[in-house]
Motif scaffolding. Structure first.
Motif, PDB file in Angstrom:
ATOM      1  N   VAL A  56      95.430  43.092  -7.301  1.00 43.88           N
ATOM      2  CA  VAL A  56      95.719  43.334  -8.470  1.00 43.88           C
ATOM      3  C   VAL A  56      96.605  44.393  -8.977  1.00 43.88           C
ATOM      4  O   VAL A  56      97.144  44.506  -9.847  1.00 43.88           O
ATOM      5  CB  VAL A  56      94.224  44.096  -9.047  1.00 43.88           C
ATOM      6  CG1 VAL A  56      94.444  44.848 -10.356  1.00 43.88           C
ATOM      7  CG2 VAL A  56      93.186  43.091  -8.951  1.00 43.88           C
ATOM      8  N   VAL A  81      99.722  44.232 -11.801  1.00 43.37           N
ATOM      9  CA  VAL A  81      99.829  45.120 -12.937  1.00 43.37           C
ATOM     10  C   VAL A  81     101.487  45.549 -12.931  1.00 43.37           C
ATOM     11  O   VAL A  81     101.867  45.549 -14.074  1.00 43.37           O
ATOM     12  CB  VAL A  81      99.301  46.727 -12.522  1.00 43.37           C
ATOM     13  CG1 VAL A  81      99.772  47.616 -13.315  1.00 43.37           C
ATOM     14  CG2 VAL A  81      97.503  46.556 -12.551  1.00 43.37           C
ATOM     15  N   LEU A 106     103.274  42.070 -14.325  1.00 39.53           N
ATOM     16  CA  LEU A 106     103.003  41.719 -15.650  1.00 39.53           C
ATOM     17  C   LEU A 106     103.884  42.735 -16.573  1.00 39.53           C
ATOM     18  O   LEU A 106     104.028  42.332 -17.576  1.00 39.53           O
ATOM     19  CB  LEU A 106     101.427  41.916 -15.917  1.00 39.53           C
ATOM     20  CG  LEU A 106     100.447  40.921 -15.469  1.00 39.53           C
ATOM     21  CD1 LEU A 106      98.729  41.303 -15.569  1.00 39.53           C
ATOM     22  CD2 LEU A 106     100.765  39.448 -16.296  1.00 39.53           C
ATOM     23  N   VAL A 127      94.252  52.101 -13.613  1.00 40.17           N
ATOM     24  CA  VAL A 127      95.369  51.258 -14.290  1.00 40.17           C
ATOM     25  C   VAL A 127      95.554  51.887 -15.549  1.00 40.17           C
ATOM     26  O   VAL A 127      94.824  52.212 -16.162  1.00 40.17           O
ATOM     27  CB  VAL A 127      94.614  49.819 -14.607  1.00 40.17           C
ATOM     28  CG1 VAL A 127      95.860  49.036 -15.367  1.00 40.17           C
ATOM     29  CG2 VAL A 127      94.258  49.095 -13.247  1.00 40.17           C
ATOM     30  N   ARG A 163      98.901  41.182 -22.084  1.00 37.51           N
ATOM     31  CA  ARG A 163      98.763  41.815 -20.573  1.00 37.51           C
ATOM     32  C   ARG A 163      97.634  42.074 -20.099  1.00 37.51           C
ATOM     33  O   ARG A 163      97.334  41.842 -18.998  1.00 37.51           O
ATOM     34  CB  ARG A 163      99.805  43.093 -20.455  1.00 37.51           C
ATOM     35  CG  ARG A 163     101.567  42.714 -21.030  1.00 37.51           C
ATOM     36  CD  ARG A 163     102.032  41.560 -20.018  1.00 37.51           C
ATOM     37  NE  ARG A 163     103.597  41.235 -20.597  1.00 37.51           N
ATOM     38  CZ  ARG A 163     103.849  40.313 -21.371  1.00 37.51           C
ATOM     39  NH1 ARG A 163     103.126  39.558 -21.896  1.00 37.51           N
ATOM     40  NH2 ARG A 163     105.069  40.365 -21.673  1.00 37.51           N
ATOM     41  N   GLU A 164      96.918  42.766 -21.072  1.00 34.36           N
ATOM     42  CA  GLU A 164      95.548  43.006 -20.632  1.00 34.36           C
ATOM     43  C   GLU A 164      94.581  41.909 -20.136  1.00 34.36           C
ATOM     44  O   GLU A 164      93.976  41.902 -19.172  1.00 34.36           O
ATOM     45  CB  GLU A 164      94.624  44.086 -21.823  1.00 34.36           C
ATOM     46  CG  GLU A 164      93.286  44.152 -21.340  1.00 34.36           C
ATOM     47  CD  GLU A 164      92.667  44.860 -22.471  1.00 34.36           C
ATOM     48  OE1 GLU A 164      91.308  45.013 -22.409  1.00 34.36           O
ATOM     49  OE2 GLU A 164      93.085  44.965 -23.445  1.00 34.36           O
ATOM     50  N   LEU A 217      95.449  40.349 -16.844  1.00 34.00           N
ATOM     51  CA  LEU A 217      95.286  41.332 -15.890  1.00 34.00           C
ATOM     52  C   LEU A 217      93.741  40.992 -15.450  1.00 34.00           C
ATOM     53  O   LEU A 217      93.262  41.016 -14.343  1.00 34.00           O
ATOM     54  CB  LEU A 217      95.430  42.883 -16.117  1.00 34.00           C
ATOM     55  CG  LEU A 217      95.223  43.992 -14.939  1.00 34.00           C
ATOM     56  CD1 LEU A 217      96.060  43.412 -13.522  1.00 34.00           C
ATOM     57  CD2 LEU A 217      95.489  45.166 -15.357  1.00 34.00           C
TER      58      LEU A 217
END
Length: 420
Positions: A252, A256, A259, A293, A306-307, A310
């Motif tokens: 992840v 981040v 992305l 984040v 982007r959220e 993710l």
């Protein structure tokens, strides 16, 4: 930049000395500062700045949110206030200028007005907001949201890494956490907000320009993510049978970064700045990982895309690793744009000073972000060397800070239309 030769109205020497004196409280190393919100160091800083407000002849108070406020009464006590200020709390590994120049610059503006017997139309308050940074309790803009009655459920029970709750910290600071309502500003009582701040980015410094006019503040999205697997012996559990929470978190964290970089022309930024691993032993497979984040963009549609991407990465990482996860949303704000009429005043006054100030957005959020939901706001940026901030190497020249404060002074005069 073609700055006209002139004598500043504000007192640069006084402003410089106050910045230097405040930097001694919570000093780390030669240039660093650590004044965490609601800490003894923060209280010492508030007391020092309050003494300067008293010296300037302002009416001072510390409200129940921990905000320090100095007031200059205007001719029309019923007119909406002009608020001017920022914060003096810092990051654990911070510098001398972040927030500070906005508070001490605003104080210098009001003290200069008092010395020149300039009486503003509306009352003006300089305010040092409590806990703008958010690093101690993992949620910022506490004081600025507090006075607007925009706190969320459970904020007083958030705890720092030592288990101290915000409620307890407020009480130890000398505030009444059960009396917050008394410190909320009535709806409609704030007419506008101004904030002077270092840029915290490299644009002005690279351009060789001392001053900038802020166009908007990026919308921050803050999460706390927790991924849970199963602890086991690092030497005996086969790789294909592991439920390694840290491995899932690592996927992840990389996502981040990737992305945020998808569009190299966009100002999107993504950061994981805090990580906790349990049981935190070299020969135990991590069972639980908690991390933050921080995703920001001036374009809300792009940030939302982007959220969503993710969230899909987190779901896939959990499925591949046999993990459970939770996502807690700590902060979610739209991008907020500065008022055109305030930008126009700042631009006109900067040109009168011989400054051709560019407009630029703010990636970091500021107390102005909270105020933008109830009133018009404007911001002035001062360049900082190499764009460094949240670091002891943070530096802004006193000449640039004085220039920004002079522009703030002229802007306040235009808004408040004072008389002698």
């Amino acid at each position: 930049m073609n700055v006209k030769a002139r004598t500043l109205t504000i007192n640069q020497d006084r402003l410089q000395k106050r910045i230097q004196d405040l930097a001694q409280i919570g000093k780390i190393g030669e240039t660093g500062v650590c004044r965490l919100a609601l800490s003894p160091e923060d209280r010492a800083g508030v007391d020092l700045v309050r003494s300067w407000m008293d010296e300037a002849g302002l009416q001072t108070r510390i409200d129940n949110f921990g905000n320090l406020i100095g007031r200059l009464d205007g001719r029309n006590p019923d007119a909406p206030l002009l608020l001017v200020g920022s914060h003096i709390d810092s990051q654990p590994y911070g510098g001398q200028y972040d927030g500070v120049i906005g508070v001490l610059g605003a104080l210098e503006v009001l003290q200069t007005m008092k010395e020149k017997a300039l009486l503003p139309e509306q009352s003006v308050e300089v305010i040092a907001f409590c806990d703008e940074e958010g690093c101690r309790f993992q949620k910022g803009l506490f004081g600025s949201r507090g006075i607007l009655n925009r706190l969320e459920t459970g904020e007083l029970e958030r705890s720092d890494k030592n288990g101290v709750t915000r409620r307890q910290a407020l009480f130890e600071f000398g505030c009444d956490p059960d009396g917050l309502e008394a410190s909320v500003y009535p709806e409609g009582s704030i007419g506008a907000f101004l904030e002077l701040h270092i840029e915290q980015g490299p644009i002005l410094d690279r351009a060789g320009e001392a001053i900038g006019i802020v166009s908007a503040i990026s919308g921050p999205l803050w999460w706390t993510v927790e991924m849970t697997g199963f602890a086991g012996h690092a030497g005996s559990v086969p790789m294909n049978m592991r439920q390694d929470a840290l491995l899932g978190a690592a996927k992840v964290i990389v996502a981040v970064n990737e992305l945020a970089k998808l569009d190299p022309t966009a100002p999107t930024v993504g950061t994981v700045g805090h990580l906790e691993v349990f049981p935190d032993s070299r020969n135990i497979i991590p069972e639980r990982v908690r991390f933050t984040v921080d995703l920001r963009d001036i374009n809300l549609e792009r940030r939302n895309e982007r959220e969503q991407s993710l969230r899909e990465v987190i779901e896939l990482a959990a499925m591949e690793g046999g993990l459970q996860y939770t996502i807690t949303e700590d902060t979610n704000s739209d991008p907020r744009y500065c008022a055109a009429w305030i930008k126009d005043i700042i631009r006109e006054e900067s040109k009168a000073m011989g400054i051709d100030a560019r407009e630029l957005m703010s990636g970091p959020f500021h107390d102005a972000l909270a105020l933008s939901y109830v009133c018009d706001y404007g911001m002035i940026f001062v360049r900082c060397k190499d764009g460094i901030s949240h670091n002891p190497q943070e530096f802004a020249s006193y000449e640039d800070v004085a220039l920004g404060t002079e522009l703030l002074y002229k802007t306040v005069l235009r808004i408040t239309n004072p008389v002698t």
